[in-house]
Write a protein that holds these residues in place. Structure first.
Motif, mmCIF file in Angstrom:
data_model
loop_
_atom_site.group_PDB
_atom_site.id
_atom_site.type_symbol
_atom_site.label_atom_id
_atom_site.label_comp_id
_atom_site.label_asym_id
_atom_site.label_seq_id
_atom_site.Cartn_x
_atom_site.Cartn_y
_atom_site.Cartn_z
ATOM 1 N N MET A 94 0.866 -1.252 0.016
ATOM 2 C CA MET A 94 0.083 0.168 -0.032
ATOM 3 C C MET A 94 0.766 1.284 0.091
ATOM 4 O O MET A 94 0.500 2.306 -0.771
ATOM 5 C CB MET A 94 -0.913 0.313 1.475
ATOM 6 C CG MET A 94 -2.159 -1.116 1.132
ATOM 7 S SD MET A 94 -3.318 -0.321 -0.093
ATOM 8 C CE MET A 94 -3.661 1.148 0.793
ATOM 9 N N SER A 95 2.007 1.355 0.650
ATOM 10 C CA SER A 95 2.823 2.326 0.901
ATOM 11 C C SER A 95 3.663 2.879 -0.617
ATOM 12 O O SER A 95 3.699 3.856 -0.908
ATOM 13 C CB SER A 95 3.571 2.211 1.995
ATOM 14 O OG SER A 95 4.624 1.188 1.687
ATOM 15 N N GLN A 119 -5.308 6.323 -12.799
ATOM 16 C CA GLN A 119 -5.205 7.557 -11.922
ATOM 17 C C GLN A 119 -6.055 7.080 -10.732
ATOM 18 O O GLN A 119 -7.514 7.009 -10.928
ATOM 19 C CB GLN A 119 -5.476 8.874 -12.394
ATOM 20 C CG GLN A 119 -4.883 10.084 -11.438
ATOM 21 C CD GLN A 119 -5.055 11.232 -12.065
ATOM 22 O OE1 GLN A 119 -6.260 11.905 -12.278
ATOM 23 N NE2 GLN A 119 -4.097 12.003 -12.418
ATOM 24 N N LEU A 120 -5.626 7.575 -9.431
ATOM 25 C CA LEU A 120 -6.429 7.152 -8.179
ATOM 26 C C LEU A 120 -7.515 7.961 -8.278
ATOM 27 O O LEU A 120 -7.410 9.517 -8.617
ATOM 28 C CB LEU A 120 -5.538 7.470 -6.870
ATOM 29 C CG LEU A 120 -6.142 7.058 -5.682
ATOM 30 C CD1 LEU A 120 -6.753 5.849 -5.303
ATOM 31 C CD2 LEU A 120 -5.299 7.575 -4.468
ATOM 32 N N ASP A 121 -8.529 7.525 -7.871
ATOM 33 C CA ASP A 121 -9.976 8.595 -7.644
ATOM 34 C C ASP A 121 -10.291 8.225 -6.157
ATOM 35 O O ASP A 121 -10.924 7.503 -5.866
ATOM 36 C CB ASP A 121 -11.296 7.936 -8.416
ATOM 37 C CG ASP A 121 -12.277 8.693 -8.434
ATOM 38 O OD1 ASP A 121 -12.138 9.662 -7.782
ATOM 39 O OD2 ASP A 121 -13.044 8.565 -9.436
ATOM 40 N N VAL A 129 -11.048 -0.671 -0.447
ATOM 41 C CA VAL A 129 -11.176 -0.776 -1.755
ATOM 42 C C VAL A 129 -10.811 0.625 -2.471
ATOM 43 O O VAL A 129 -11.378 1.668 -2.183
ATOM 44 C CB VAL A 129 -12.783 -0.946 -2.154
ATOM 45 C CG1 VAL A 129 -12.882 -0.966 -3.855
ATOM 46 C CG2 VAL A 129 -13.146 -2.218 -1.687
ATOM 47 N N TYR A 130 -9.590 0.637 -3.217
ATOM 48 C CA TYR A 130 -9.110 1.805 -4.006
ATOM 49 C C TYR A 130 -9.530 1.775 -5.409
ATOM 50 O O TYR A 130 -9.224 0.668 -6.030
ATOM 51 C CB TYR A 130 -7.843 1.832 -3.517
ATOM 52 C CG TYR A 130 -7.255 1.968 -2.122
ATOM 53 C CD1 TYR A 130 -7.334 3.105 -1.470
ATOM 54 C CD2 TYR A 130 -7.358 0.717 -1.275
ATOM 55 C CE1 TYR A 130 -6.873 3.225 -0.222
ATOM 56 C CE2 TYR A 130 -6.978 0.968 -0.085
ATOM 57 C CZ TYR A 130 -6.959 2.497 0.591
ATOM 58 O OH TYR A 130 -6.555 2.303 1.835
ATOM 59 N N LEU A 148 -8.896 -2.090 -6.560
ATOM 60 C CA LEU A 148 -7.842 -2.876 -5.919
ATOM 61 C C LEU A 148 -8.455 -2.986 -4.370
ATOM 62 O O LEU A 148 -9.023 -2.022 -3.673
ATOM 63 C CB LEU A 148 -6.882 -1.899 -5.575
ATOM 64 C CG LEU A 148 -5.886 -1.247 -6.790
ATOM 65 C CD1 LEU A 148 -4.659 -0.675 -6.698
ATOM 66 C CD2 LEU A 148 -5.650 -2.498 -7.901
ATOM 67 N N ASN A 149 -8.411 -4.290 -4.240
ATOM 68 C CA ASN A 149 -8.916 -4.732 -2.771
ATOM 69 C C ASN A 149 -7.738 -4.953 -1.698
ATOM 70 O O ASN A 149 -6.606 -5.710 -1.890
ATOM 71 C CB ASN A 149 -9.534 -6.014 -2.980
ATOM 72 C CG ASN A 149 -10.904 -6.087 -3.865
ATOM 73 O OD1 ASN A 149 -11.442 -5.033 -3.587
ATOM 74 N ND2 ASN A 149 -10.930 -6.751 -4.984
#
Length: 280
Positions: A94-95, A119-121, A129-130, A148-149
């Protein structure tokens, strides 16, 4: 004939003509910039009035450029199934993925196909959940995502949708409704008193039909602190029924009703709306 004198006269004439044309071009650009500045100033004043009248706070930064975009046509790649969860052979840290030092190189080296094109939302991501949007140029395709879980600080599995933007379909660029006008319209007609607007973002959005090929239109996506998400069509100002951040459907799928999300007008359950409409 004195050719030397004639050549000098011609050169001076051309220089004078270039100076005149240059001045005209400068005057036209200056006039256009003045008109744009006045237009932005007017919409900003209208937005501030709408926000103040209902005690609505805006914590997001708004773009001030007057932009033009076109409708795009995308083809959904059926090799990617957004409802199918796939486990990662090597979990992602994650980091490394979300920290300050995260880079496209980390995404490029992952097992997830084309992950560097996303791109991250943060507006629709939640604990565990990302969500990452696929990009078209620098703009997000709001409905085309990698989810992503996370488990115990690592990304262990994912779901993915992917589209190809068709290049053979020619569309004309159109001027967009300014972000300030989109916000003032939403504040006037839809938002409750005391709401807080946390994000205003421009991107592409399409209806969730079960179809491989479909158009996507430029939309202003406006997120409120209660996690309501409004999509305002950036050409005509039509507003869809709000979604909760956790209820966003993957692109290429349908809801339980089998119908796409509806557009709503002020005071009505359905029907198109424009920024000039007011509550009855």
């Amino acid at each position: 004939m004195n050719w030397s004198r004639a050549k000098t006269i011609l050169i001076c004439s051309f220089l004078l003509l270039n100076m005149i044309l240059g001045f005209q071009l400068w005057s036209t650009n200056r006039s256009n910039q003045t008109e744009i500045a006045l237009d932005v100033s007017g919409t900003l004043e209208e937005m501030n009035r709408a926000l103040h009248s209902k005690n609505i706070r805006l914590t997001a930064e708004l773009p001030t450029d007057v932009m033009k975009l076109k409708v795009i046509t995308v083809k959904y790649d059926d090799n990617f199934k957004p409802t199918e969860e796939k486990a990662l052979k090597t979990p992602l840290s994650m980091s490394a993925l979300l920290g300050k030092g995260a880079s496209k190189e980390v995404q490029k080296q992952s097992e997830i196909p084309n992950f560097n094109l996303y791109q991250l939302d943060s507006a629709v991501s939640k604990s565990g959940v990302y969500v990452f949007n696929q990009l078209y140029g620098k703009l997000p395709l709001f409905d085309v995502n990698v989810e992503l879980n996370e488990k115990n600080g690592e990304i262990t599995s994912y779901r993915q949708a992917y589209v190809e933007v068709e290049s053979g379909v020619e569309q004309t660029e159109q001027k967009l409704i300014p972000a300030q006008l989109a916000v003032s319209s939403l504040a006037d007609n839809y938002l409750s008193e005391g709401s807080i607007i946390t994000e205003v973002r421009l991107g592409y959005h399409g209806q969730p039909y079960n179809s491989q090929t479909q158009p996507m239109f430029p939309h202003w996506r406006i997120t409120v602190d209660n996690r309501d998400i409004y999509y305002l069509q950036a050409f005509n100002g039509a507003v869809e029924s709000p979604q909760k951040g956790s209820d966003v459907l993957p692109f290429g799928t349908q809801g339980d009703s089998g119908k796409p999300g509806s557009t709503i007008g002020p005071g009505n359950s359905a029907g198109p709306s424009s920024p000039d409409n007011k509550k009855q």
